[in-house]
Write a protein that holds these residues in place. Structure first.
Motif, short mmCIF file in Angstrom:
data_model
loop_
_atom_site.label_atom_id
_atom_site.label_comp_id
_atom_site.label_asym_id
_atom_site.label_seq_id
_atom_site.Cartn_x
_atom_site.Cartn_y
_atom_site.Cartn_z
N UNK A 6 12.02 18.18 42.43
CA UNK A 6 11.88 18.66 41.04
C UNK A 6 13.13 18.39 40.22
N UNK A 7 14.24 18.00 40.88
CA UNK A 7 15.51 17.78 40.19
C UNK A 7 16.46 18.94 40.31
N UNK A 8 15.98 20.04 40.90
CA UNK A 8 16.81 21.24 41.03
C UNK A 8 17.94 20.99 42.03
N UNK A 9 19.18 21.29 41.64
CA UNK A 9 20.31 21.08 42.55
C UNK A 9 20.43 22.21 43.57
N UNK A 10 21.01 21.90 44.71
CA UNK A 10 21.31 22.90 45.72
C UNK A 10 22.54 22.47 46.49
N UNK A 11 23.22 23.43 47.08
CA UNK A 11 24.36 23.13 47.93
C UNK A 11 23.82 22.77 49.31
N UNK A 12 24.19 21.61 49.81
CA UNK A 12 23.64 21.14 51.07
C UNK A 12 23.98 22.05 52.24
N UNK A 13 25.11 22.76 52.17
CA UNK A 13 25.46 23.68 53.26
C UNK A 13 24.80 25.05 53.10
N UNK A 14 24.02 25.22 52.02
CA UNK A 14 23.29 26.46 51.74
C UNK A 14 24.18 27.69 51.65
N UNK A 15 25.45 27.51 51.28
CA UNK A 15 26.40 28.62 51.20
C UNK A 15 26.18 29.50 49.97
N UNK A 16 25.47 28.99 48.98
CA UNK A 16 25.18 29.74 47.75
C UNK A 16 24.09 29.00 46.99
N UNK A 17 23.53 29.68 46.01
CA UNK A 17 22.56 29.07 45.10
C UNK A 17 23.28 28.70 43.82
N UNK A 18 22.92 27.56 43.22
CA UNK A 18 23.62 27.07 42.04
C UNK A 18 22.65 26.59 40.97
N UNK A 19 23.17 26.56 39.75
CA UNK A 19 22.47 25.97 38.62
C UNK A 19 23.52 25.44 37.66
N UNK A 20 23.21 24.31 37.01
CA UNK A 20 24.15 23.67 36.10
C UNK A 20 23.46 23.35 34.78
N UNK A 21 24.25 23.32 33.72
CA UNK A 21 23.76 22.88 32.42
C UNK A 21 24.93 22.34 31.61
N UNK A 22 24.63 21.51 30.63
CA UNK A 22 25.70 21.01 29.75
C UNK A 22 25.13 20.68 28.38
N UNK A 23 25.99 20.72 27.41
CA UNK A 23 25.68 20.31 26.04
C UNK A 23 27.00 19.88 25.42
N UNK A 24 26.96 19.16 24.36
CA UNK A 24 28.14 18.60 23.70
C UNK A 24 29.43 19.40 23.90
N UNK A 25 30.25 18.96 24.84
CA UNK A 25 31.55 19.56 25.05
C UNK A 25 31.59 20.82 25.89
N UNK A 26 30.44 21.28 26.40
CA UNK A 26 30.39 22.51 27.18
C UNK A 26 29.62 22.29 28.48
#
Length: 142
Positions: A6-26
């Motif tokens: 689906x495109x959802x990122x994950x940490x391969x070592x499964x040490x935590x759950x993550x989510x990322x986002x970005x927009x102009x300069x942030x």
């Protein structure tokens, strides 16, 4: 970092759950040791008005009309992006499958939302912040 189909990122070592986002300069990052997280950041801009018919349902209009229209539209879009990231499905229609319950937009707060795409019918408590340059939304999957 790995990515689900689906495109959802994950940490391969499964040490935590993550989510990322970005927009102009942030960039925005959410990390939780156990629960799935979703985060979205959207740049402030008038373009969101042109796209509103693709993601604002008729029963969500009262929230858009209750505050600054641009911020309210951005909050709806961003919250639905956050929900989409939490769901982990690629076939989600923001208009038909995601619903933001009525709320009065302020500088920061929470909104309740429901998804109609899965059998689970998850309810989300989406937190948000507004800034002159952007809006930020985030939530955990309970």
């Amino acid at each position: 970092i790995g990515y689900l189909p689906s495109g959802k990122p994950y940490l391969e070592d499964r040490s935590a759950c993550v989510s990322f986002s970005h927009t102009s300069g942030y960039v925005a990052v959410a990390v939780h040791p156990e629960k799935e997280v979703g985060i979205d950041i959207e740049q402030y801009g008038l373009r969101v008005r042109k796209l509103a018919s693709r993601f604002v349902r008729d029963d969500e209009r009262s929230s858009v009309e209750a505050g600054d229209e641009i911020y309210a539209l951005l909050l709806h879009w961003s919250a639905k992006e956050t929900m989409f990231k939490l769901m982990g499905h690629s076939d989600v229609d923001f208009l038909d499958h995601l619903h933001i319950l009525p709320f009065i937009p302020t500088d920061s707060g929470e909104m309740k939302a429901v998804e109609y795409r899965t059998e689970m019918r998850h309810t989300f408590q989406v937190s948000y912040y507004t800034h002159p340059d952007y809006v930020l939304t985030f939530a955990c999957l309970e």
